[in-house]
Write a protein that holds these residues in place. Structure first.
Motif, PDB file in Angstrom:
ATOM      1  N   UNK A 132      -7.573   6.259  -1.402  1.00 51.55           N
ATOM      2  CA  UNK A 132      -6.749   4.893  -1.389  1.00 51.55           C
ATOM      3  C   UNK A 132      -5.763   4.655  -0.601  1.00 51.55           C
ATOM      4  N   UNK A 133      -5.205   5.761  -0.192  1.00 47.74           N
ATOM      5  CA  UNK A 133      -3.905   5.771   0.712  1.00 47.74           C
ATOM      6  C   UNK A 133      -4.212   6.209   2.127  1.00 47.74           C
ATOM      7  N   UNK A 134      -5.484   6.012   2.355  1.00 46.66           N
ATOM      8  CA  UNK A 134      -5.868   6.260   4.014  1.00 46.66           C
ATOM      9  C   UNK A 134      -5.985   4.967   4.663  1.00 46.66           C
TER      10      UNK A 134
ATOM     11  N   UNK B 297      -8.338  13.195  -7.600  1.00 48.02           N
ATOM     12  CA  UNK B 297      -7.472  13.570  -6.332  1.00 48.02           C
ATOM     13  C   UNK B 297      -8.012  13.098  -5.178  1.00 48.02           C
ATOM     14  N   UNK B 298      -9.421  13.009  -4.755  1.00 50.13           N
ATOM     15  CA  UNK B 298     -10.044  12.187  -3.716  1.00 50.13           C
ATOM     16  C   UNK B 298     -10.089  10.806  -3.517  1.00 50.13           C
ATOM     17  N   UNK B 299     -10.141  10.435  -4.737  1.00 45.91           N
ATOM     18  CA  UNK B 299      -9.885   8.881  -5.219  1.00 45.91           C
ATOM     19  C   UNK B 299      -8.542   8.275  -4.759  1.00 45.91           C
ATOM     20  N   UNK B 300      -7.560   9.246  -5.183  1.00 48.61           N
ATOM     21  CA  UNK B 300      -6.080   8.880  -4.714  1.00 48.61           C
ATOM     22  C   UNK B 300      -5.963   9.169  -3.304  1.00 48.61           C
ATOM     23  N   UNK B 301      -6.563  10.051  -2.667  1.00 52.00           N
ATOM     24  CA  UNK B 301      -6.345  10.279  -1.156  1.00 52.00           C
ATOM     25  C   UNK B 301      -6.893   9.008  -0.585  1.00 52.00           C
TER      26      UNK B 301
ATOM     27  N   UNK C  11     -16.002   7.721   3.351  1.00 48.11           N
ATOM     28  CA  UNK C  11     -17.007   7.105   2.601  1.00 48.11           C
ATOM     29  C   UNK C  11     -18.368   7.315   3.312  1.00 48.11           C
ATOM     30  N   UNK C  12     -18.570   7.772   4.561  1.00 52.70           N
ATOM     31  CA  UNK C  12     -19.854   7.945   5.463  1.00 52.70           C
ATOM     32  C   UNK C  12     -20.076   9.410   5.898  1.00 52.70           C
ATOM     33  N   UNK C  13     -19.130  10.297   5.395  1.00 52.13           N
ATOM     34  CA  UNK C  13     -19.314  11.714   5.919  1.00 52.13           C
ATOM     35  C   UNK C  13     -20.683  12.044   5.351  1.00 52.13           C
ATOM     36  N   UNK C  14     -21.164  13.270   6.337  1.00 53.45           N
ATOM     37  CA  UNK C  14     -22.598  13.534   6.186  1.00 53.45           C
ATOM     38  C   UNK C  14     -22.707  14.902   5.455  1.00 53.45           C
TER      39      UNK C  14
ATOM     40  N   UNK D 158       0.850  -1.157  -0.066  1.00 56.74           N
ATOM     41  CA  UNK D 158      -0.086   0.074   0.022  1.00 56.74           C
ATOM     42  C   UNK D 158       0.807   1.182  -0.134  1.00 56.74           C
ATOM     43  N   UNK D 159       0.412   2.205  -0.543  1.00 54.39           N
ATOM     44  CA  UNK D 159       0.923   3.626  -0.480  1.00 54.39           C
ATOM     45  C   UNK D 159       1.161   3.880   0.810  1.00 54.39           C
ATOM     46  N   UNK D 160       2.329   4.886   1.415  1.00 57.19           N
ATOM     47  CA  UNK D 160       2.307   5.149   2.773  1.00 57.19           C
ATOM     48  C   UNK D 160       0.917   6.000   3.426  1.00 57.19           C
ATOM     49  N   UNK D 161       0.553   5.397   4.407  1.00 56.48           N
ATOM     50  CA  UNK D 161      -0.823   6.028   4.731  1.00 56.48           C
ATOM     51  C   UNK D 161      -0.718   7.409   5.050  1.00 56.48           C
ATOM     52  N   UNK D 162      -1.601   8.221   4.567  1.00 59.06           N
ATOM     53  CA  UNK D 162      -1.689   9.676   4.649  1.00 59.06           C
ATOM     54  C   UNK D 162      -2.572   9.946   6.074  1.00 59.06           C
ATOM     55  N   UNK D 163      -1.983  10.567   6.949  1.00 58.83           N
ATOM     56  CA  UNK D 163      -2.619  10.994   8.286  1.00 58.83           C
ATOM     57  C   UNK D 163      -3.143  12.383   8.281  1.00 58.83           C
ATOM     58  N   UNK D 164      -4.431  12.069   8.248  1.00 55.36           N
ATOM     59  CA  UNK D 164      -5.289  13.277   8.420  1.00 55.36           C
ATOM     60  C   UNK D 164      -6.217  13.390   9.481  1.00 55.36           C
ATOM     61  N   UNK D 165      -6.260  14.609  10.198  1.00 52.60           N
ATOM     62  CA  UNK D 165      -7.416  14.534  11.250  1.00 52.60           C
ATOM     63  C   UNK D 165      -8.940  14.612  10.591  1.00 52.60           C
ATOM     64  N   UNK D 166      -9.814  14.328  11.595  1.00 50.56           N
ATOM     65  CA  UNK D 166     -11.254  14.111  10.714  1.00 50.56           C
ATOM     66  C   UNK D 166     -11.709  15.366  10.238  1.00 50.56           C
ATOM     67  N   UNK D 167     -11.318  16.611  10.880  1.00 47.61           N
ATOM     68  CA  UNK D 167     -11.558  17.703  10.177  1.00 47.61           C
ATOM     69  C   UNK D 167     -10.907  18.062   8.937  1.00 47.61           C
ATOM     70  N   UNK D 168      -9.736  17.810   8.843  1.00 49.68           N
ATOM     71  CA  UNK D 168      -8.944  18.044   7.637  1.00 49.68           C
ATOM     72  C   UNK D 168      -9.287  17.183   6.262  1.00 49.68           C
TER      73      UNK D 168
END
Length: 232
Positions: free
Chosen positions: A108-110, A102-106, A119-122, A66-76
């Motif tokens: 896939x690396x999460x 871009x979002x598909x690429x991000x 996937x479940x954001x409101x 897998x690509x190195x995981x991208x670490x974002x906060x929920x807000x980010x």
């Protein structure tokens, strides 16, 4: 395409492939030479990408890599997703497609838990365009001219219906809810002017770089308008 962007695209091609891809196939897709492709694969391997294969056999990503995981906060993540969804609604088709890619690429690396959050954001961006309101066909050309810092000639109809040909130096475009507005230096008026993209009848990119840099024009424009914007 810049080399970092090309390397990322090459990784994406290998990650999505269901069977080994030959060197010529990859080179053709990326529009580069075989020699450049081999250099890029070597670079990615040096950086830790688990690419297996050789010339004449084909290349693939090792299963489980897998690509190195991208670490974002929920807000980010929510901010990125909301921005991408807004761009898909408001921007021209090319930029809208890029936002989705871009979002598909991000995504896939999460890590799995953050992928579920995406996937479940409101958070939703409702459509604002009316059925007869289509993106101006000049949006993509204007964006490219701004990026390349090219002088363009606008065949423009103002609010009073007056037609003019305006040689301008575009340096910014604002995306309002109902229209897009281009900020530019106008050679005809010898001053900064703002043009609604939906009033542009035709556009010609001269291919000529305007004499000042975009950064200089933006600084002058900010001073001219009195905006107080912190420049990073």
């Amino acid at each position: 395409m810049s080399r970092p962007a090309r390397l990322l695209q090459l990784l994406d091609l290998l990650r999505r492939a269901r069977q080994p891809r030959s060197g010529p196939q990859l080179a053709q897709t990326l529009q580069i030479s075989l020699r450049t492709l081999y250099r890029d694969i070597a670079t990615l391997r040096e950086q830790g990408a688990a690419i297996v294969g050789d010339p004449g056999i084909g290349y693939e990503m090792r299963p489980g890599f897998l690509l190195p995981p991208l670490m974002f906060t929920a807000d980010e993540l929510e901010a990125l997703l909301l921005g991408a969804r807004w761009a898909r609604q408001q921007a021209d088709p090319q930029l809208a497609s890029a936002a989705g890619t871009a979002m598909d690429r991000i995504r896939s690396a999460l890590p799995l838990e953050l992928r579920i959050e995406v996937d479940t954001t409101g958070l939703l961006v409702p459509p604002v365009a009316t059925p007869d309101q289509q993106p101006e066909p000049w949006q993509s050309s204007l964006r490219q001219a701004i990026r390349a810092q090219h002088k363009v000639v606008l065949h423009y109809q103002d609010q009073h219906g007056v037609l003019t040909h305006r040689p301008v130096w575009p340096f910014a475009m604002a995306y309002f809810e109902r229209c897009r507005v281009v900020s530019a230096w106008c050679e005809l008026r010898q001053d900064f002017r703002h043009f609604r993209a939906d009033r542009v009848l035709t556009l010609h990119d001269s291919g000529e770089r305007y004499p000042q840099s975009r950064q200089q024009l933006i600084r002058r424009w900010l001073q001219h308008t009195g905006y107080q914007v912190q420049m990073g």
